[in-house]
Scaffold this active site. Structure first.
Site, short mmCIF file in Angstrom:
data_model
loop_
_atom_site.label_atom_id
_atom_site.label_comp_id
_atom_site.label_asym_id
_atom_site.label_seq_id
_atom_site.Cartn_x
_atom_site.Cartn_y
_atom_site.Cartn_z
CG HIS A 188 3.31 4.33 -3.23
ND1 HIS A 188 2.14 4.63 -3.87
CD2 HIS A 188 3.77 5.50 -2.72
CE1 HIS A 188 1.92 5.93 -3.78
NE2 HIS A 188 2.88 6.48 -3.09
CG ASP A 207 8.93 9.03 2.25
OD1 ASP A 207 7.78 8.60 2.27
OD2 ASP A 207 9.20 10.25 2.13
C1 SDX Z 1 4.24 8.31 0.99
O1 SDX Z 1 -0.14 7.90 -1.19
C2 SDX Z 1 0.88 8.54 -1.59
O2 SDX Z 1 1.00 8.93 -2.73
C3 SDX Z 1 1.93 8.81 -0.53
C4 SDX Z 1 3.22 9.47 -0.98
C5 SDX Z 1 2.98 10.90 -1.43
O3 SDX Z 1 3.81 11.40 -2.19
O4 SDX Z 1 2.00 11.52 -0.95
O5 SDX Z 1 3.79 8.73 -2.03
C6 SDX Z 1 4.22 9.55 0.17
O6 SDX Z 1 3.53 8.23 1.94
C7 SDX Z 1 5.09 7.16 0.54
C8 SDX Z 1 4.93 5.90 1.46
C9 SDX Z 1 5.82 6.11 2.71
N1 SDX Z 1 5.54 5.03 3.70
C10 SDX Z 1 6.45 4.09 3.96
O7 SDX Z 1 7.49 3.96 3.34
C11 SDX Z 1 6.08 3.20 5.13
C12 SDX Z 1 6.32 1.74 4.77
N2 SDX Z 1 5.34 1.31 3.73
C13 SDX Z 1 4.10 0.83 4.17
O8 SDX Z 1 3.67 0.93 5.43
C14 SDX Z 1 3.09 0.58 3.06
O9 SDX Z 1 3.76 0.07 1.99
C15 SDX Z 1 2.25 1.77 2.63
C16 SDX Z 1 1.59 2.43 3.80
C17 SDX Z 1 3.09 2.76 1.92
C18 SDX Z 1 1.18 1.26 1.67
O10 SDX Z 1 0.30 0.51 2.41
P1 SDX Z 1 -0.91 -0.31 1.70
O11 SDX Z 1 -1.08 0.12 0.30
O12 SDX Z 1 -2.08 -0.25 2.61
O13 SDX Z 1 -0.32 -1.76 1.60
P2 SDX Z 1 -0.49 -2.84 2.74
O14 SDX Z 1 -0.11 -2.23 4.06
O15 SDX Z 1 -1.83 -3.44 2.60
O16 SDX Z 1 0.65 -3.85 2.32
C19 SDX Z 1 0.38 -4.83 1.33
C20 SDX Z 1 1.24 -6.02 1.75
C21 SDX Z 1 1.03 -6.42 3.22
O17 SDX Z 1 1.31 -7.80 3.31
P3 SDX Z 1 0.01 -8.82 3.33
O18 SDX Z 1 -0.87 -8.39 4.50
O19 SDX Z 1 -0.67 -8.67 1.99
O20 SDX Z 1 0.64 -10.19 3.54
O21 SDX Z 1 2.64 -5.66 1.65
C22 SDX Z 1 3.23 -5.71 2.93
C23 SDX Z 1 2.12 -5.68 3.95
O22 SDX Z 1 2.51 -6.35 5.15
N3 SDX Z 1 4.04 -4.49 3.03
C24 SDX Z 1 5.26 -4.44 3.55
C25 SDX Z 1 5.67 -3.10 3.40
N4 SDX Z 1 4.70 -2.41 2.82
C26 SDX Z 1 3.70 -3.27 2.59
N5 SDX Z 1 6.03 -5.38 4.13
C27 SDX Z 1 7.25 -4.96 4.56
N6 SDX Z 1 7.72 -3.68 4.46
C28 SDX Z 1 6.96 -2.75 3.88
N7 SDX Z 1 7.40 -1.50 3.77
#
Ligand code: SDX
Length: 431
Positions: A308, A366
């Site tokens: 998140h 989720d």
């Molecule tokens: C919702 O914003 C909100 O409040 C949203 C929400 C709401 O109520 O409105 O809470 C609802 O959207 C919840 C999130 C649902 N999405 C997912 O579950 C999809 C999987 N998660 C991700 O794609 C990700 O964690 C996000 C999109 C939720 C957050 O993305 P960020 O903040 O841009 O973080 P990032 O992509 O920059 O990740 C940081 C690091 C990265 O690694 P590095 O590049 O630093 O090496 O963490 C890793 C990412 O690769 N990472 C993950 C991961 N999520 C982040 N690695 C593996 N699996 C994951 N799920």
């Protein structure tokens, strides 16, 4: 409007610019950069808005480090346990918990707006049967502006109010119609004698050929899921609604924009993707393979329902959802749910793995919701529409707050241009 509580000095080149700072009731102080371009001829740069406050708001607050979520100051776990969704809608819309009379009046007015214009039914018939329900509700919500001309004027407080009530009241009907349409079953009209969540379940699962009694366990679980998803600060879809609203677009168009944004798998679409992922993993012994893929930089696979932007601790909604999943499956007599077993073991393994611990990746809202919705009988394609149904009140509350701000202007970000400098046109024969 927040009061100035300090000054930040930004120095670069031969410039030193004093910028006002404001302190919130909760959370980090902010530096007001509104005048930065005028004073210093430079922009700030923050493509994912990781360090940018887009507005001031009194509706919802998240403490990502503590894993806390407050709706108008009330902790989400208390509301999930003690309140119910329409009361939470009142709280988000008007700022305080209603008195008994206020709640009764609000429930009456919402209940009496649950039907949609009969002609809207033919609008559904333009879609293919296999259309994703999110495609349908995005279109139908936008089309509401073609049916309800008396609630389009955003400058009229009364019209804003009736548009808000209509969308909260009609979203369950629209979502249920989208589901029914995908099954080839006839639409079921709302039954106003039922509470909001029971009405939705009945519109989804009743067929004309049989009586349908709402299971109170499912209705309570449905209502709790609605409460948990109702609002969440300036997330992507809420920011979309605010930006659309800042242009003066009608309320239905703004909420349709929010629905479209929520659909993405990185956002609200993650609940559908999370259950599909858990099903693809299938059994506990295959979890290590998927955890390795999630950690592999060269593999686009991510653990859906994990991570998140704000929460760097447990998402409090995921905690409540996990408890609810246990209760609902138990009360429904669903034992040995393999998917729930995989989810819990995946969570355990991930939270012991340095990759997830170091990046502070925890289950989000989720991760468990799909397990409950699946046990309730919904197909995965209905998971995000249910999220959208619930978030409608949050989007509307934020939209009303924005329109009520006298300093509100159209949102129009700038950019860091890295394209070509001006060059002359070359005729095709000379290229
Ligand atoms: C919702 O914003 C909100 O409040 C949203 C929400 C709401 O109520 O409105 O809470 C609802 O959207 C919840 C999130 C649902 N999405 C997912 O579950 C999809 C999987 N998660 C991700 O794609 C990700 O964690 C996000 C999109 C939720 C957050 O993305 P960020 O903040 O841009 O973080 P990032 O992509 O920059 O990740 C940081 C690091 C990265 O690694 P590095 O590049 O630093 O090496 O963490 C890793 C990412 O690769 N990472 C993950 C991961 N999520 C982040 N690695 C593996 N699996 C994951 N799920």
């Amino acid at each position: 409007m927040a009061k100035k509580t300090g000054t930040a000095t930004l120095s670069f080149g031969d410039k030193s610019i004093a910028l006002p700072m404001y302190s919130p009731t909760l959370g980090p102080d902010v530096i007001d950069v509104t005048g930065l371009y005028k004073l210093g001829g430079v922009f700030t740069y923050d493509p994912g808005y990781t360090s940018t406050a887009s507005c001031d708001s009194t509706i919802t607050y998240i403490d990502g480090d503590l894993g806390e979520l407050l709706y108008r100051g009330y902790p989400i776990d208390q509301l999930a346990e003690k309140s119910h969704f329409l009361e939470v809608c009142y709280l988000l819309l008007y700022g305080n918990l209603p008195s008994a009379n206020e709640l009764e009046d609000f429930e009456d007015v919402v209940t009496n707006h649950t039907m949609v214009h009969e002609q809207m039914a033919s609008f559904f018939k333009g879609f293919r049967r296999d259309a994703h329900p999110m495609a349908i509700i995005t279109g139908v919500m936008g089309a509401m502006s073609a049916f309800y001309h008396d609630s389009l004027d955003i400058n009229d407080e009364n019209q804003r109010e009736i548009a808000a009530i209509r969308m909260i009241a009609k979203m369950p009907t629209i979502a249920a119609m989208a589901y029914k349409y995908s099954t080839g079953q006839p639409f079921i009209y709302p039954k106003n004698a039922l509470d909001y969540s029971s009405n939705f379940l009945r519109m989804c699962f009743k067929v004309p050929a049989e009586d349908y009694e709402v299971n109170p366990i499912l209705s309570r679980a449905m209502d709790r899921i609605f409460t948990l998803h109702a609002d969440h600060e300036q997330n992507a879809s809420t920011s979309t609604v605010r930006l659309a609203g800042s242009s003066g677009a009608n309320p239905f168009a703004c909420i349709a924009a929010g629905i479209a944004c929520l659909w993405g798998p990185a956002h609200g679409g993650a609940n559908e993707a999370a259950l599909d992922m858990l099903r693809e993993i299938g059994t506990v012994d295959r979890i290590p393979e998927y955890v390795a893929r999630a950690k592999d930089k060269d593999d686009p696979f991510r653990l859906m329902g994990f991570g998140h932007r704000v929460y760097k601790n447990f998402d409090p909604r995921a905690k409540v959802m996990k408890q609810s999943a246990d209760e609902v499956l138990d009360l429904l007599g669903i034992e040995n749910n393999e998917t729930l077993k995989v989810a819990k073991e995946l969570e355990r393994i991930a939270l012991e793995d340095d990759y997830f611990v170091s990046k502070k990746l925890y289950p989000n809202v989720d991760f468990y919701s799909g397990i409950i919705l699946d046990a309730m009988g919904f197909p995965t394609s209905m998971f995000t529409p249910i999220f959208a149904l619930s978030r409608t009140v949050g989007w509307i509350s934020q939209w009303k707050e924005m329109l009520g701000d006298p300093s509100q202007r159209i949102g129009r970000p700038r950019q860091l241009y890295m394209g070509d400098i001006a060059r002359d046109y070359v005729d095709v024969e000379n290229r």
